[in-house]
Design a protein around this motif. Structure first.
Motif, PDB file in Angstrom:
ATOM      1  N   TYR A 127      31.348  14.737 -30.746  1.00  0.00           N
ATOM      2  CA  TYR A 127      31.385  16.195 -30.619  1.00  0.00           C
ATOM      3  C   TYR A 127      30.401  16.711 -29.574  1.00  0.00           C
ATOM      4  O   TYR A 127      30.486  17.874 -29.181  1.00  0.00           O
ATOM      5  CB  TYR A 127      31.069  16.852 -31.964  1.00  0.00           C
ATOM      6  N   ASP A 128      29.461  15.863 -29.139  1.00  0.00           N
ATOM      7  CA  ASP A 128      28.370  16.346 -28.285  1.00  0.00           C
ATOM      8  C   ASP A 128      28.206  15.489 -27.040  1.00  0.00           C
ATOM      9  O   ASP A 128      27.207  15.577 -26.353  1.00  0.00           O
ATOM     10  CB  ASP A 128      27.067  16.335 -29.104  1.00  0.00           C
ATOM     11  N   PRO A 132      24.701  18.247 -21.803  1.00  0.00           N
ATOM     12  CA  PRO A 132      23.335  17.791 -21.499  1.00  0.00           C
ATOM     13  C   PRO A 132      22.355  18.213 -22.591  1.00  0.00           C
ATOM     14  O   PRO A 132      22.548  19.202 -23.285  1.00  0.00           O
ATOM     15  CB  PRO A 132      23.026  18.486 -20.166  1.00  0.00           C
ATOM     16  N   ILE A 133      21.293  17.434 -22.710  1.00  0.00           N
ATOM     17  CA  ILE A 133      20.266  17.713 -23.711  1.00  0.00           C
ATOM     18  C   ILE A 133      19.536  19.012 -23.374  1.00  0.00           C
ATOM     19  O   ILE A 133      19.127  19.233 -22.229  1.00  0.00           O
ATOM     20  CB  ILE A 133      19.261  16.550 -23.794  1.00  0.00           C
ATOM     21  N   LEU A 288      19.604   9.861 -26.238  1.00  0.00           N
ATOM     22  CA  LEU A 288      19.783  10.898 -27.247  1.00  0.00           C
ATOM     23  C   LEU A 288      21.279  11.181 -27.359  1.00  0.00           C
ATOM     24  O   LEU A 288      21.860  11.904 -26.544  1.00  0.00           O
ATOM     25  CB  LEU A 288      19.012  12.162 -26.857  1.00  0.00           C
ATOM     26  N   SER A 289      21.911  10.595 -28.345  1.00  0.00           N
ATOM     27  CA  SER A 289      23.371  10.622 -28.425  1.00  0.00           C
ATOM     28  C   SER A 289      23.918  11.895 -29.065  1.00  0.00           C
ATOM     29  O   SER A 289      25.085  12.239 -28.864  1.00  0.00           O
ATOM     30  CB  SER A 289      23.873   9.405 -29.208  1.00  0.00           C
ATOM     31  N   TYR A 290      23.087  12.606 -29.845  1.00  0.00           N
ATOM     32  CA  TYR A 290      23.555  13.852 -30.454  1.00  0.00           C
ATOM     33  C   TYR A 290      22.354  14.728 -30.769  1.00  0.00           C
ATOM     34  O   TYR A 290      21.306  14.253 -31.211  1.00  0.00           O
ATOM     35  CB  TYR A 290      24.343  13.594 -31.745  1.00  0.00           C
ATOM     36  N   LEU A 291      22.527  16.027 -30.552  1.00  0.00           N
ATOM     37  CA  LEU A 291      21.455  16.989 -30.840  1.00  0.00           C
ATOM     38  C   LEU A 291      22.058  18.333 -31.181  1.00  0.00           C
ATOM     39  O   LEU A 291      22.920  18.850 -30.463  1.00  0.00           O
ATOM     40  CB  LEU A 291      20.517  17.140 -29.630  1.00  0.00           C
ATOM     41  N   ASP A 292      21.639  18.900 -32.299  1.00  0.00           N
ATOM     42  CA  ASP A 292      21.891  20.300 -32.592  1.00  0.00           C
ATOM     43  C   ASP A 292      20.676  20.843 -33.315  1.00  0.00           C
ATOM     44  O   ASP A 292      19.609  20.224 -33.308  1.00  0.00           O
ATOM     45  CB  ASP A 292      23.208  20.506 -33.364  1.00  0.00           C
ATOM     46  N   ARG A 293      20.804  21.989 -33.949  1.00  0.00           N
ATOM     47  CA  ARG A 293      19.629  22.646 -34.521  1.00  0.00           C
ATOM     48  C   ARG A 293      19.062  21.927 -35.738  1.00  0.00           C
ATOM     49  O   ARG A 293      17.914  22.173 -36.125  1.00  0.00           O
ATOM     50  CB  ARG A 293      19.962  24.082 -34.900  1.00  0.00           C
ATOM     51  N   ASP A 294      19.831  21.025 -36.371  1.00  0.00           N
ATOM     52  CA  ASP A 294      19.306  20.372 -37.572  1.00  0.00           C
ATOM     53  C   ASP A 294      19.502  18.860 -37.611  1.00  0.00           C
ATOM     54  O   ASP A 294      19.138  18.224 -38.604  1.00  0.00           O
ATOM     55  CB  ASP A 294      19.925  20.984 -38.832  1.00  0.00           C
TER      56      ASP A 294
END
Length: 317
Positions: A127-128, A132-133, A288-294
């Motif tokens: 999904y991400d 970019p990070i 960093l394969s995935y990042l969101d707010r949590d």
């Protein structure tokens, strides 16, 4: 999606006429009785909101025409693809966290569990993948939920010894407002039973600078290892300064020394020795394969293992 339906709710005019005649209840209708003209009814606009997202508006006006089609508008609202994708993502994240449960942060994970977790990670990462990070979003404190990294698992394995405990493990990024990197601190809370407070008696901190190599890859350059933030147990405090005896200046100095104790060990490339400074400090590539707010997912390149983090309260170093 808007849908207009035109239908016929058409009844003969004489039916409306008979219905609207003012007669006694149950009284028969005879052809020789004078017929009253139908009265036009002024009905308010009817709006019915149904639970599945359809609203209808209709106004009925009886006229003399035998057949009159009735027009009403039916609006059906479908969920947008973005909303459905968000629900699918949330489900994938919950499936990943459930898969990592009861593994003691990866220490007790079986081969089947690791395969299931890997599959769940890939499901979230898709999904991400093309975004970019965002370093402002990366900034903050992240709590370790699971890892397959051997260096961390060795530390967790050591916690099985009776004289050593490992508490929470964090990764703290300091990169808000930065464009190409920042500072990351790996934080391990540990303890020695009966000497330090349980699980949280001391802090091991490994600090590193990181630089953004691409939209997802960062390079870590470790700088120093520090041990500090000691919190001695009540048993040790009672041994050093018994409550039934007056506290001497020596006992107070010992307590103060332990509470303020901190030692730092610079890594290669950061010491005062010129020979060491010519050698690069240890580092590593981190994807960093995935990042969101949590949630934060990462992969240490070169077979270093995977990491699952969740955002937590800021940790004061």
């Amino acid at each position: 999606m808007d849908m207009v339906v035109v239908g016929c709710c058409s009844l003969p005019f004489h039916f409306h006429g008979r219905t609207l005649q003012k007669t006694r209840v149950g009284a028969p209708l005879h052809n020789n009785e004078p017929k009253m003209q139908p009265t036009a009814l002024k009905l308010p606009m009817i709006s019915t909101h149904l639970s599945f997202g359809i609203s209808m508006k209709d106004r009925w006006r009886p006229t003399r025409s035998s057949w009159r089609p009735t027009r009403f508008t039916c609006r059906a609202y479908t969920e947008s693809s973005e909303s459905q994708a968000a629900k699918d993502l949330q489900k994938s994240k919950l499936d990943l966290l459930r898969a990592a449960q009861n593994t003691q942060r990866g220490l007790l994970a079986s081969d089947d569990q690791r395969a299931t977790i890997e599959e769940a990670m890939v499901s979230v990462e898709q999904y991400d993948a093309s975004i970019p990070i965002n370093l402002n979003e990366l900034d903050g404190t992240w709590l370790l939920q699971y890892t397959s990294a051997s260096d961390v698992l060795v530390l967790l394995q050591a916690a099985s010894l009776p004289f050593f405990q490992v508490g929470q493990i964090y990764q703290k990024f300091e990169c808000k407002g930065c464009d190409d990197g920042g500072i990351v601190r790996n934080i391990v809370r540990w303890s020695v039973p009966s000497i330090l407070q349980e699980n949280e008696g001391a802090t091991l901190l490994v600090a590193a600078k990181f630089s953004l190599l691409s939209s997802r890859n960062i390079y870590l350059q470790f700088e120093e290892v520090a041990v500090g933030n000691l919190m001695i147990s009540e048993q040790l405090q009672a041994l050093i300064a018994p409550a039934f005896l007056p506290r001497t200046s020596l006992s107070l100095e010992i307590l103060q020394f332990l509470r303020s104790f901190e030692t730092k060990i610079p890594l290669l490339g950061n010491s005062d020795d010129q020979a060491d400074r010519r050698r690069p400090s240890p580092g590593g590539l981190y994807y960093l394969s995935y990042l969101d707010r949590d949630m934060l997912l990462g992969r240490a390149l070169g077979g270093g293992g995977v990491f699952i983090f969740s955002r937590t309260q800021p940790f004061q170093v």
